[in-house]
Design a protein around this motif. Structure first.
Motif, PDB file in Angstrom:
ATOM      1  N   LEU A 189       0.828  -1.204   0.000  1.00  0.00           N
ATOM      2  CA  LEU A 189       0.000   0.000   0.000  1.00  0.00           C
ATOM      3  C   LEU A 189       0.863   1.255   0.000  1.00  0.00           C
ATOM      4  O   LEU A 189       0.523   2.266  -0.629  1.00  0.00           O
ATOM      5  N   ALA A 190       1.988   1.199   0.717  1.00  0.00           N
ATOM      6  CA  ALA A 190       2.901   2.343   0.751  1.00  0.00           C
ATOM      7  C   ALA A 190       3.468   2.623  -0.634  1.00  0.00           C
ATOM      8  O   ALA A 190       3.658   3.775  -1.025  1.00  0.00           O
ATOM      9  N   VAL A 191       3.718   1.559  -1.394  1.00  0.00           N
ATOM     10  CA  VAL A 191       4.301   1.721  -2.730  1.00  0.00           C
ATOM     11  C   VAL A 191       3.228   2.034  -3.763  1.00  0.00           C
ATOM     12  O   VAL A 191       3.340   2.996  -4.536  1.00  0.00           O
ATOM     13  N   ASN A 192       2.176   1.225  -3.784  1.00  0.00           N
ATOM     14  CA  ASN A 192       1.181   1.334  -4.851  1.00  0.00           C
ATOM     15  C   ASN A 192       0.180   2.455  -4.643  1.00  0.00           C
ATOM     16  O   ASN A 192      -0.495   2.860  -5.599  1.00  0.00           O
ATOM     17  N   PHE A 193       0.060   2.954  -3.419  1.00  0.00           N
ATOM     18  CA  PHE A 193      -0.910   4.020  -3.147  1.00  0.00           C
ATOM     19  C   PHE A 193      -0.246   5.295  -2.635  1.00  0.00           C
ATOM     20  O   PHE A 193      -0.258   6.333  -3.303  1.00  0.00           O
ATOM     21  N   LEU A 194       0.379   5.212  -1.455  1.00  0.00           N
ATOM     22  CA  LEU A 194       0.894   6.433  -0.837  1.00  0.00           C
ATOM     23  C   LEU A 194       1.987   7.099  -1.666  1.00  0.00           C
ATOM     24  O   LEU A 194       1.971   8.314  -1.876  1.00  0.00           O
TER      25      LEU A 194
END
Length: 448
Positions: free
Chosen positions: A348-353
């Motif tokens: 999530l940190a890579v693909n979103f944030l």
């Protein structure tokens, strides 16, 4: 405009392939050593009982495993998971690479059907990426045939004792699904159909775009291209969900999700658009795609940003079911991944944030170096996404990003670069001069 495959890039791709094979071979040897050690699994279970009998297991399952017979069955299951690791490590990058190639052809067809003008400058990049479809399909079929011939145990629903009502392993859920969908002959036939259809349409559409160039934009050829593009959009929309069910979702045959197919499709799309941006920027710097400018890059970056947010929405929509729907199959799917895979939420940190914070600005989308780097970041993030989909079901607690995973990733990455540039990009006229909207793409300027 023609591109000549750079000797340096070609050497890099070949080195990636050779190094990948070597590292994968080392990992395979170590895996065989672990399988040959009769105490290896027992020692792991004693050292990490939470990993093998954690809270993600139901109370009923844990109680059943206190009996000697159940314990023996569970140990057999763990042996199968350990043996699955080389296959699963190979499946993750192969599935992602095939998806990137297929989504590139789909995205290209959407441009044709929508009569989009902006994208014609980069349309040949999309065709070049799609060239990998037959190779990616072969990689997947190696795993598929291995499973069908019982060379691996990735798909444990293939165990015929599970559908024998007179046997002790009878599973009424899998038996029911075997009548409708999950049986080896039909699963194998469908797998070949998916690869064959994508491959046929790839050659078909590339042949038509070449005819369009040679005929200087003949209206009959343009109409033919439109029709074939529509047909592939339909084929892609039907086969992508079925591929997700057959190759990924059936790794967890008791689990079900009504939006998993769209979730996987968006992962394909965002990774594919990121690949388009990387290759387009590279070709621009090499002087082979001079018409590609900040406006085209801005639109590609917009799709990278938008599809990333759509992926996040679908991920959350699927994840939050365990909190309000009280569906045991949904809960156990995520509990296992959270318990066994400490880095599960890092995607999530890579693909979103990272995408949200870095690429939200319109001006940043015009910075080629940043978009180039973010393309690799997005692809790495979705590799990790597919890793988290495939590994927990196939290898469980035996996961590790080691020799097998690194070797398979390097091997497939090298193959992808070599095939796309050697048999795709370098064989194409990168200026689609026969397309009626090519001039519009040349003078395209983003209005904001």
């Amino acid at each position: 405009m023609q591109y000549t495959f750079s000797p340096r890039l070609k050497m890099t791709s070949l080195v990636l392939i050779l190094v990948g094979v070597l590292i994968y071979g080392i990992g395979l040897y170590l895996n065989m050593q672990d399988k040959a050690d009769p105490t290896y699994i027992e020692n792991l279970v004693k050292e990490n009982p939470q990993e093998f009998y954690g809270e993600f297991q139901t109370a009923e399952f844990q109680n059943l495993n206190h009996t000697p017979e159940a314990h023996e069955k569970h140990m057999d299951h763990l042996e199968n998971q350990l043996a699955n690791r080389p296959w699963a490590a190979f499946l993750v990058p192969s599935y992602l690479a095939l998806g990137i190639a297929g989504a590139a052809l789909f995205f290209l067809c959407v441009q044709f059907v929508a009569n989009a003008g902006w994208s014609m400058v980069v349309s040949r990049v999309m065709e070049g990426i799609a060239t990998f479809i037959p190779v990616g399909g072969i990689l997947i079929l190696i795993v598929v045939l291995g499973a069908a011939m019982h060379g691996n145990h990735l798909y444990h629903w293939m165990d015929t004792s599970l559908i024998d009502p007179e046997g002790g392993n009878y599973d009424k859920y899998i038996a029911t699904k075997a009548k409708i969908w999950l049986n080896t002959p039909s699963w194998l036939i469908r797998s070949f159909i998916y690869v064959a259809l994508w491959t046929i349409f790839m050659f078909w559409i590339k042949k038509t775009t070449k005819q369009l160039d040679e005929s200087n934009g003949d209206r009959k050829v343009f109409s033919k291209l439109y029709t074939r593009a529509v047909l592939f959009i339909v084929v892609f929309s039907l086969t992508t969900p079925a591929m997700a069910w057959d190759w990924i979702m059936s790794l967890d045959p008791h689990w079900y999700s009504t939006l998993f197919m769209w979730y996987g499709m968006v992962s394909y799309l965002v990774s594919s658009v990121a690949t388009m941006a990387i290759i387009s920027i590279y070709l621009k710097r090499k002087g082979s795609l001079p018409l590609f400018n900040d406006n085209h890059q801005h639109d590609l970056a917009k799709y990278m940003f938008g599809f990333s947010l759509l992926w996040t929405y679908l991920w959350f929509a699927q994840f939050m079911l365990q909190w309000y729907a009280n569906i045991p199959e949904e809960v156990q799917y995520f509990q296992q991944r959270i318990a066994q895979y400490g880095g599960y939420f890092w995607m999530l940190a890579v693909n979103f944030l990272a995408v949200l914070l870095i690429m939200i600005s319109s001006s940043i989308k015009r910075r080629s170096t940043l978009v180039f780097v973010m393309g690799f970041v997005i692809i790495a993030g979705h590799y990790w996404d597919f890793y988290n989909q495939i590994m927990p079901a196939s290898v469980g607690a035996f996961h590790n990003f080691g020799f097998l995973e690194i070797g398979a990733l390097l091997l497939v990455a090298g193959l992808f670069v070599f095939v796309v540039f050697e048999y795709g990009i370098s064989k194409l006229n990168l200026e689609a001069k026969g397309h009626p909207y090519f001039h519009e793409s040349k003078i395209y300027e983003y209005p904001f």
